[in-house]
Design an enzyme around this catalytic site. Structure first.
Site, short mmCIF file in Angstrom:
data_model
loop_
_atom_site.label_atom_id
_atom_site.label_comp_id
_atom_site.label_asym_id
_atom_site.label_seq_id
_atom_site.Cartn_x
_atom_site.Cartn_y
_atom_site.Cartn_z
N LYS A 81 37.79 41.44 35.46
CA LYS A 81 37.32 41.10 36.66
C LYS A 81 36.31 41.94 37.12
O LYS A 81 36.41 42.99 36.71
CB LYS A 81 38.53 41.14 37.82
CG LYS A 81 38.41 40.58 39.09
CD LYS A 81 39.45 40.57 39.82
CE LYS A 81 39.24 40.07 41.24
NZ LYS A 81 40.37 40.08 42.02
N SER A 154 41.49 35.86 44.50
CA SER A 154 40.24 36.20 44.21
C SER A 154 40.02 36.40 42.68
O SER A 154 38.76 36.28 42.19
CB SER A 154 39.95 37.41 44.88
OG SER A 154 40.59 38.66 44.44
N SER A 178 46.09 37.52 44.84
CA SER A 178 44.99 37.23 43.89
C SER A 178 44.99 37.21 42.56
O SER A 178 44.33 36.95 41.72
CB SER A 178 43.79 38.27 44.55
OG SER A 178 43.17 38.10 45.82
#
Length: 469
Positions: A81, A154, A178
């Site tokens: 990420k 997210s 997330s």
């Protein structure tokens, strides 16, 4: 041959690499080719680090050939990420504000992955600052099961890439759901560790006391392999805990006979759709057949915690962005800007009341785990969520609260959870459930998740690409 391996579980690929039945270089090249073919439509990657990935794969092959095997991540292509600092590689955290930021060091978790011999394919897209919406100038990743459906937030890029076979596992973060929402939406297994189990050094903050770094994979064994590398105390993060890290992969081989799994029937059915309730029932039946004891429990009321999560996150986000907001306000998207404004406006008295309520809830949940080993709950009370529905959330605060009911609660308390695929909607889209464990008992989550995977096959389903339009 290597291209046909793209949907293998990480641990299965690791065994083949160790046995030299396949080379890290061939697998890495196949992954890069697959990214080149499918990611232009899926938009999971921000940066593909092909040159360093090839070099690292060659190094891994040479080390394995000479008996210098580093462990189950050695030679395995993974991705990160894009809020974890990666030395010399742009790390923007879903913003335009930081698009030119090139860290001078790796985040602790990234360094540990590299030290374990993992091959990093690149950086994955996320919502702006890891909050709830992508920056207006960012193209959101698309759900590989169906592009009309939400990919989760997210950690949208990590889940999409892992589900689509564009990496064998990924590293995400979870502040309000997330890791869990994207794993549920994409048919994956994700583990949100206890707060403090994994170092946050070199990780862009959203809300420091709520942020958790954790693994996303295709099975409980996969996340066990990843967590075993990234977990543990880090002197660069004084909030990381010094407790010893278990052998999570060994735990994945244990059974669940005699484990006490708590179920709050009322909480699990309150305005929860029929398909999700069926997944929960099937999971209970599976664990009962495996020898676990199902225990009726009453979970504490979480409505205040859900209401408290947003202002708690907002205050901490305002602190995290103090150096650039409001000085560079025009570079922020409207959603993240509004959150920071709300945080800057909250009084110290109100924030302190939130912190005291968090401590009380944490104590109540900790007490519950004196009577059970695991808690079984939904991820959210809906079937798979369409993008059309997501676009209405700003106008439906009750809907937001329902979505957060089973996720942000455990960011507020810091307890670990694992998300497991447990069924499918009428349209064939994944539906998941969660298990929650006592503080620092991620081993229990891996143990139960792996046992569930041995008697079910939901985690073996994969989207057909190109995705349906």
């Amino acid at each position: 041959m290597a291209d046909a391996l793209h949907y293998l579980e990480l641990t299965e690929l690791a065994a083949r690499l160790k046995a030299r039945a396949v080379s890290a270089l061939d697998v890495t090249r196949a992954q890069l080719d697959r990214i080149g073919t499918h990611d232009p439509e899926l938009d999971a990657y921000v940066h593909v680090t092909a040159e360093t990935a090839i070099a690292d794969a060659k190094t891994a092959d040479a080390e394995i050939a000479h008996g210098r095997y580093r462990g189950p991540l050695h030679g395995v292509p993974i991705a990160l990420k894009d809020l974890f600092w990666t030395k010399g590689i742009p790390t923007a955290a879903g913003t335009t504000l930081h698009r030119d930021f090139r860290p001078s060091e790796d985040a602790t978790v990234v360094r540990r992955l590299k030290d374990a011999g993992a091959v990093v394919l690149g950086k994955l897209q996320l919502t702006e600052g890891a909050y709830s919406d992508h920056h207006p100038f960012v193209t959101p990743p698309k759900n590989p099961w169906n592009a009309d459906y939400w990919p989760g937030i997210s950690s949208s890029g990590p889940a999409v890439a892992t589900a689509a076979g564009l990496c064998f596992g990924s590293l995400g973060s979870d502040t309000g759901g997330s890791i869990r929402w994207p794993c549920a939406a994409n048919g994956l297994t994700g583990l949100k560790p206890s707060w403090g189990r994994v170092s946050r050094h070199g990780m862009f903050e959203l809300a420091a006391s709520l942020d958790h770094a954790g693994p996303i994979g295709r099975s409980a064994a996969d996340v066990a392999a990843l967590l075993g590398v990234i977990a543990g105390h880090d002197p660069n993060d004084p909030t990381s805990l010094v407790d010893p890290v278990p052998d999570y992969l060994a735990e994945a081989k244990q059974d669940v006979r005699g484990l006490r799994i708590g179920v709050d029937a009322a909480w699990n059915s309150d305005d929860v759709d029929v398909a999700t309730q069926r997944v929960l029932t099937d999971a209970v039946d599976a664990f009962r057949a495996l020898g676990a004891d199902i225990v009726d429990v009453q979970f504490p009321d979480v409505m205040q915690a859900i209401a408290d999560w947003a202002p708690n996150c907002a205050v901490e986000a305002a602190v995290a962005h103090e150096a650039t907001y409001p000085a560079r306000k025009d570079e922020y998207g409207p959603i993240l800007a509004s959150v920071i404004e709300a945080g800057r406006a909250l009084s110290a008295l109100d924030y302190q009341k939130i912190l005291l309520r968090r401590l009380a809830l944490r104590g109540q949940v900790t007490a519950l785990f004196e009577t059970i080993d695991l808690l079984l709950i939904p991820v959210h009370p809906f079937p798979p969520v369409t993008l059309a529905m997501i676009r209405t959330l700003g106008e439906q605060p009750d809907l937001i609260a329902k979505m957060q009911r089973y996720t942000c609660t455990f960011d507020m308390t810091g307890h670990p959870t694992i998300t497991l695929p447990g069924g499918a909607s009428a349209d064939g889209l994944p539906i998941a459930f969660q298990l929650v464990a006592a503080h620092l008992d991620e081993a229990m989550l891996v143990r139960a998740g792996a046992a569930f995977h041995r008697v079910t096959s939901w985690h073996c389903r994969h989207p057909a690409l190109p995705w349906r339009r």
